[in-house]
Design a protein around this motif. Sequence first.
Motif, short mmCIF file in Angstrom:
data_model
loop_
_atom_site.label_atom_id
_atom_site.label_comp_id
_atom_site.label_asym_id
_atom_site.label_seq_id
_atom_site.Cartn_x
_atom_site.Cartn_y
_atom_site.Cartn_z
N THR A 1 0.83 -1.20 0.00
CA THR A 1 0.00 0.00 0.00
C THR A 1 0.87 1.25 0.00
N VAL A 2 1.94 1.21 0.79
CA VAL A 2 2.84 2.35 0.84
C VAL A 2 3.45 2.59 -0.54
N LYS A 3 3.93 1.50 -1.17
CA LYS A 3 4.51 1.64 -2.52
C LYS A 3 3.46 2.15 -3.50
N TRP A 4 2.30 1.56 -3.43
CA TRP A 4 1.19 1.92 -4.33
C TRP A 4 0.86 3.40 -4.25
N VAL A 5 0.68 3.89 -3.03
CA VAL A 5 0.33 5.30 -2.88
C VAL A 5 1.53 6.19 -3.21
N GLY A 6 2.70 5.84 -2.66
CA GLY A 6 3.87 6.70 -2.81
C GLY A 6 4.31 6.84 -4.26
N LEU A 7 4.55 5.71 -4.92
CA LEU A 7 5.04 5.77 -6.30
C LEU A 7 4.00 6.38 -7.24
N SER A 8 2.74 5.95 -7.08
CA SER A 8 1.71 6.50 -7.95
C SER A 8 1.66 8.01 -7.82
N GLN B 1 2.51 10.63 -10.78
CA GLN B 1 1.33 11.37 -11.26
C GLN B 1 1.56 12.86 -11.08
N PHE B 2 2.08 13.21 -9.93
CA PHE B 2 2.31 14.62 -9.63
C PHE B 2 3.40 15.20 -10.52
N GLY B 3 4.52 14.49 -10.62
CA GLY B 3 5.65 14.99 -11.40
C GLY B 3 5.30 15.20 -12.87
N ALA C 1 0.09 1.36 -14.46
CA ALA C 1 -1.24 1.67 -15.00
C ALA C 1 -1.90 2.79 -14.19
N ASN C 2 -1.72 2.74 -12.89
CA ASN C 2 -2.34 3.75 -12.03
C ASN C 2 -1.74 5.13 -12.28
N ILE C 3 -0.43 5.16 -12.53
CA ILE C 3 0.21 6.45 -12.85
C ILE C 3 -0.41 7.03 -14.11
N PRO D 1 -3.84 12.79 -15.74
CA PRO D 1 -4.75 13.83 -16.23
C PRO D 1 -5.34 14.70 -15.12
N TYR D 2 -5.69 14.09 -14.01
CA TYR D 2 -6.29 14.87 -12.93
C TYR D 2 -5.34 15.96 -12.46
#
Lengths: 301, 280
Positions: A80-87, A91-93, A172-174, A179-180
């Motif tokens: 979960t930490v990897k999922w949230v952190g990396l995504s 996404q932000f960058g 895929a999540n990235i 777009p958001y």
Amino acid sequence: MKQKSKLRMRRTRFIFFMVLPAVVIPMIFTYYPMIKGSMMAFQSYNLMNVKNIKWIGLENFQKLFAHSASNSFYTTMLNTVKWVGLSLLFQFGVGFGIALLLKKKFRGASVYQALIFFPWAVSGFIIGIMWRWMFNGTSGVINDILMKIHLISQPVGWLADKGTALYSCIAANIWYGIPYFTIMITAALRGVSEDLYEAADVDGASPLQKFTNITVPCIRSVLLLTVLLRVIWIFNFPDLIYSMTQGGPAGSSNIVTSYMMQLVQSLDYGLASAVGVLCILFLVTFVIVYMSITKYAQEEA
Amino acid sequence: MTTKSRRKLVAVIKFVLLGSFLVLVMFPFVWMLLTSLKSSQGEIYAFPVKYLPNPVSFVNYVEMLWKGSFARYMLNSLICSSVAACCSVFIAILASYVISRFRFRFKGALLLFFLITQMIPMFIMLAPLYQMLAKAKMLNNLWGLAFLYTNMMIPFSVVTLCGFFDNVPKSLEEAAWIDGCGYLSALFRVAVPVIKPGIAASIIFAFINSWNELFMAVMFIDVDKYKTIPVGLNGLILKYDIKWGEMAAGTIMSLIPTMCLFAFAQKYMIEGLTAGAVKG
């Protein structure tokens, strides 16, 4: 005087009845199930064994944190930490980068924005199906492209391998979340007054100086709020993992919420609810810590 | 290098970057479309990949619509999402109008009440909701599902519509009140027409979200007759042997309404979503 109080009554009654449905429905169908669900976390509530529903204190939580080889909850939390952190990071960058390119309007800019914003309107479940097909190990298009540019020499079973399943889902999540950020940050960037940049130009500021001293401070509160909302959202978002891997192989790509979904489907409501309670506790703590670190609340006030 | 040629170079780089990003965003959709148009298994599963369907064939769509129950699923999704979108926005109009226009006690608490619903992982509610529906004999019932979606969309619609009402000058309705218009008729005759675009965007947003919802539908519907699109596709993807041609066709068909609505309303949806960002 009497007239006035009659008017007041009428006004209060109007407010009351207008708000009533929007309050009563979520009370019964969101808050009540939430509280009842939280209570199940302290019960042995298994629909496979309905005769034995009773209060068991913290036993469900102990089961979650038990140290044993078959217990995958620790992996799930790390995932979960990897999922949230990396995504979030990517996404932000990337979202920020694209937004900087979109800042100055050009011909067709609004059409471009609409096109790249489209994935946002598609469900995570459908997005997961599409990426599952692209990541397919034997005839997937991603393998084909990577082999054509000689990054890999033979097909990789992206979703079937314990080492790559989670990262494929994160990729895929990235893609899904960029777009958001792009849309939100573009809007914020366009809101920054042009005068500030002109004044900086007069003072001979470099582009980098303009970026760190004007752009970032001006859109800071938007950035902070967007990131906060996104963390909560990504955390609560198992749809994509659900359709890409179902958490597999052998639970290696589960995050906390997809794990919980599996427990619900195996009818072990007690254990599932224990996970849910942990999620709520974590999110509340996170929001409080985040707000106090960034001082977001004071700034808004 | 002269300033002019440098500026040109920057423009070219920008164009290339934005162009490749667009390709990246569009590629999965295009790929799904291409897959759905291939007829033979040999073509779909060929490796190295054959990119273009040859010949173009609609056999996967025909399979899904006529042999499978996909047409039924689409109709169910359509009914469920439309009902939920209209009901939730109607209820939200009433509440958000009052929140935006009147000062009253508990207003802050009320907003918090709506915000919290957006943060809770919905899975914790699934088990109790299941029991509630079972008791009310509403399992495998489209109206039950539509009602749950209404409930799901109320808070978000309230918050969005508040933003739209805030932008309407209050003087408009005050004039109507003075003319002897009741509160309710002032709302529907004066305020609602002004924020029509906002209402349309909210309805479309609620529709798309309900159209996309998976987990509640999977939990509460298991009779083929009442399945929505996500439940139908979920049944297909859980099979050991996924037929990707048909899967792709189903995916593309499920995207069509989203695409049409999005094309129509994206301007307002982006506006609604970013309104806060611009105000900063």
